[in-house]
Design an enzyme around this catalytic site. Structure first.
Site, mmCIF file in Angstrom:
data_model
loop_
_atom_site.group_PDB
_atom_site.id
_atom_site.type_symbol
_atom_site.label_atom_id
_atom_site.label_comp_id
_atom_site.label_asym_id
_atom_site.label_seq_id
_atom_site.Cartn_x
_atom_site.Cartn_y
_atom_site.Cartn_z
ATOM 1 N N GLU A 282 8.657 14.199 -9.064
ATOM 2 C CA GLU A 282 8.095 15.029 -10.028
ATOM 3 C C GLU A 282 7.996 16.428 -9.925
ATOM 4 O O GLU A 282 6.963 17.355 -10.056
ATOM 5 C CB GLU A 282 6.449 14.345 -10.078
ATOM 6 C CG GLU A 282 6.433 12.888 -10.461
ATOM 7 C CD GLU A 282 5.041 12.502 -10.679
ATOM 8 O OE1 GLU A 282 3.996 13.277 -10.381
ATOM 9 O OE2 GLU A 282 4.663 11.187 -10.691
ATOM 10 N N GLU B 175 9.507 2.894 -11.379
ATOM 11 C CA GLU B 175 8.071 2.482 -11.440
ATOM 12 C C GLU B 175 7.709 1.976 -13.016
ATOM 13 O O GLU B 175 6.350 2.366 -13.333
ATOM 14 C CB GLU B 175 7.247 3.889 -11.419
ATOM 15 C CG GLU B 175 7.545 4.632 -10.134
ATOM 16 C CD GLU B 175 6.873 5.822 -9.795
ATOM 17 O OE1 GLU B 175 5.941 5.962 -10.449
ATOM 18 O OE2 GLU B 175 7.232 6.658 -8.854
HETATM 19 C C1 XIL Z 1 -0.248 6.286 -7.851
HETATM 20 C C2 XIL Z 1 -0.643 5.045 -7.548
HETATM 21 O O1 XIL Z 1 -0.231 3.889 -7.976
HETATM 22 C C3 XIL Z 1 -1.918 5.169 -7.272
HETATM 23 O O2 XIL Z 1 -2.546 3.919 -6.766
HETATM 24 C C4 XIL Z 1 -2.586 6.233 -6.575
HETATM 25 O O3 XIL Z 1 -4.004 6.545 -6.524
HETATM 26 C C5 XIL Z 1 -1.888 7.542 -7.277
HETATM 27 O O4 XIL Z 1 -0.546 7.309 -7.121
HETATM 28 N N1 XIL Z 1 3.860 8.482 -10.185
HETATM 29 C C6 XIL Z 1 4.433 8.405 -8.901
HETATM 30 C C7 XIL Z 1 3.631 7.578 -8.035
HETATM 31 O O5 XIL Z 1 5.385 8.558 -8.454
HETATM 32 O O6 XIL Z 1 3.701 7.665 -6.685
HETATM 33 C C8 XIL Z 1 2.210 7.455 -8.732
HETATM 34 O O7 XIL Z 1 1.471 6.352 -8.031
HETATM 35 C C9 XIL Z 1 2.091 6.998 -10.000
HETATM 36 C C10 XIL Z 1 2.823 8.068 -10.906
#
Ligand code: XIL
Length: 373
Positions: free
Chosen positions: A159, A274
């Site tokens: 990101e 994801e």
């Molecule tokens: C999220 C997790 O799922 C949560 O449990 C945590 O509180 C915050 O991070 N994009 C990403 C992930 O790359 O690392 C994030 O994961 C969700 C958004």
């Protein structure tokens, strides 16, 4: 622009509360890992060490469905490196041990991210470039050294591209950018390659999935970033599309296919890293919500795979464990409090009771190259 057949089907499928068509493999109880493997695709899930350790039914489902695990939180800075002289690999080691027992690969998430950092890291980065680089090198040295046997593919950066709604810049403002300057991503990827030449190095980001002005511009920026890295000879092997789909956002198979093919034309792999479905409301009928989500997932995954995607990971496996269900559903605004109460989110292929949802079948059909529904 004429909508593609898939876009039209997406609307029709989502509108119908479709009886769930069983995938050919479903009858055998095969998991998605086996179905995807027949297409040459790795299917995986984000994993939580405590769920794998303490929830036997979930652990069995994870072993059956996933060929790959990615730590949901255990690979982030605040988990691995809580203090400058303290490293904690317990969560990552638990996930890696589970994967080894079940013949699963593990991918790493994430070496460098502007979020998920303890205050000490942010303070160190603020001291300037020399200190920032030493912090980065120490983290990469220790983490890549500890995980070398178990993890062969890392999200080196996550990101880092600016959000079009609040910046005209390519890179997101962050403690890393302020400490190391605009070449910090090049530095991170070069360091990773130098520490472990055989590692697959991935750049991971969100907001490249939908037919919106934001996603159009984000796709353009991500492509510009990785094209620039390639032009400068920076080692990078893959781009991760996070795939946090927004249930009611428009989808264009043409735009996603064009983007995936453009990334592939740079010689880079494309992974969905994801996948889940984020819902704008959870008051409507769960069956109708599931139908919309399944149709969108099928359209997105089919498009990515047909354009050359090589792996698909969901951000979890069951609604029992998801960042979308960790917090209670938002309270209804006063104006429609008379409506049905918001139910729990339904973002993943298995429901909270580990039953296969239409999204599971939609993924199976996408892996089999079959239409939906
Ligand atoms: C999220 C997790 O799922 C949560 O449990 C945590 O509180 C915050 O991070 N994009 C990403 C992930 O790359 O690392 C994030 O994961 C969700 C958004």
């Amino acid at each position: 622009m004429r909508a593609s057949r898939r876009d039209v089907l997406l609307g029709a499928a989502a509108a119908s509360v479709s009886a769930v068509p069983a995938s050919a493999a479903d009858a055998d109880g095969e998991g998605l890992r086996a179905i995807a493997a027949r297409r040459g695709v790795a299917f995986g899930i984000a994993a939580r060490a405590d769920a794998l350790e303490k929830d036997a039914a979930f652990a069995a489902a994870a072993a059956r469905e996933a060929a790959m695990l990615v730590p949901e939180g255990a690979g982030k800075w605040w988990a691995l490196h809580p203090a400058e002289d303290v490293y904690d690999f317990a969560g990552l080691d638990t996930i890696a041990a589970f994967a080894a027992r079940h013949g699963q690969a593990v991918r790493g998430h994430t070496l460098l991210w502007h979020a998920a950092m303890e205050d000490w890291t942010v303070a160190a980065l603020a001291e300037g470039a020399a200190r920032g680089r030493s912090v980065l090198e120490a983290h990469f040295d220790r983490v890549l050294g500890h995980t070398a046997a178990a993890i062969r593919d890392w999200d080196v950066a996550n990101e880092a591209v600016a959000d079009p709604w609040n910046s005209a810049e390519l890179l997101k403002d962050s403690p890393w950018l302020r400490s190391l300057g605009p070449d910090y991503l090049d530095l991170a990827f070069r360091l990773a390659r130098q520490k472990d030449p055989a590692l697959k190095l991935t750049y991971n980001d969100y907001g490249c999935e939908h037919d919106t002005d934001f996603d159009d511009e984000k796709r353009r920026r991500v492509l510009a970033l990785v094209r620039g890295m390639r032009d400068r000879g920076v080692p990078i092997d893959a781009v991760g599309l996070q795939g946090h789909m927004h249930r009611d956002n428009k989808f264009s198979a043409r735009k996603v296919a064009e983007f995936v093919r453009s990334v592939r034309a740079l010689g880079l792999e494309v992974l969905v890293t994801e996948l889940d479905v984020i819902e704008p409301e959870t008051q409507s009928d769960p069956a109708a919500r599931d139908a919309r989500s399944a149709a969108l997932v099928h359209a997105f995954i089919s498009t990515v795979l047909e354009a050359g995607g090589s792996a698909v990971l969901c951000w979890g496996l069951s609604d029992r464990y998801s960042w979308a269900t960790d917090d209670p559903p938002p309270l209804l605004p006063a104006e429609n409090a008379s409506g049905p109460p918001p139910g729990p989110a339904r973002p993943l292929p298995l429901d909270a009771e580990l039953r296969r949802k239409p999204m599971w079948h939609a993924l199976a059909r996408a892996f089999e190259g079959r239409p939906w529904p």
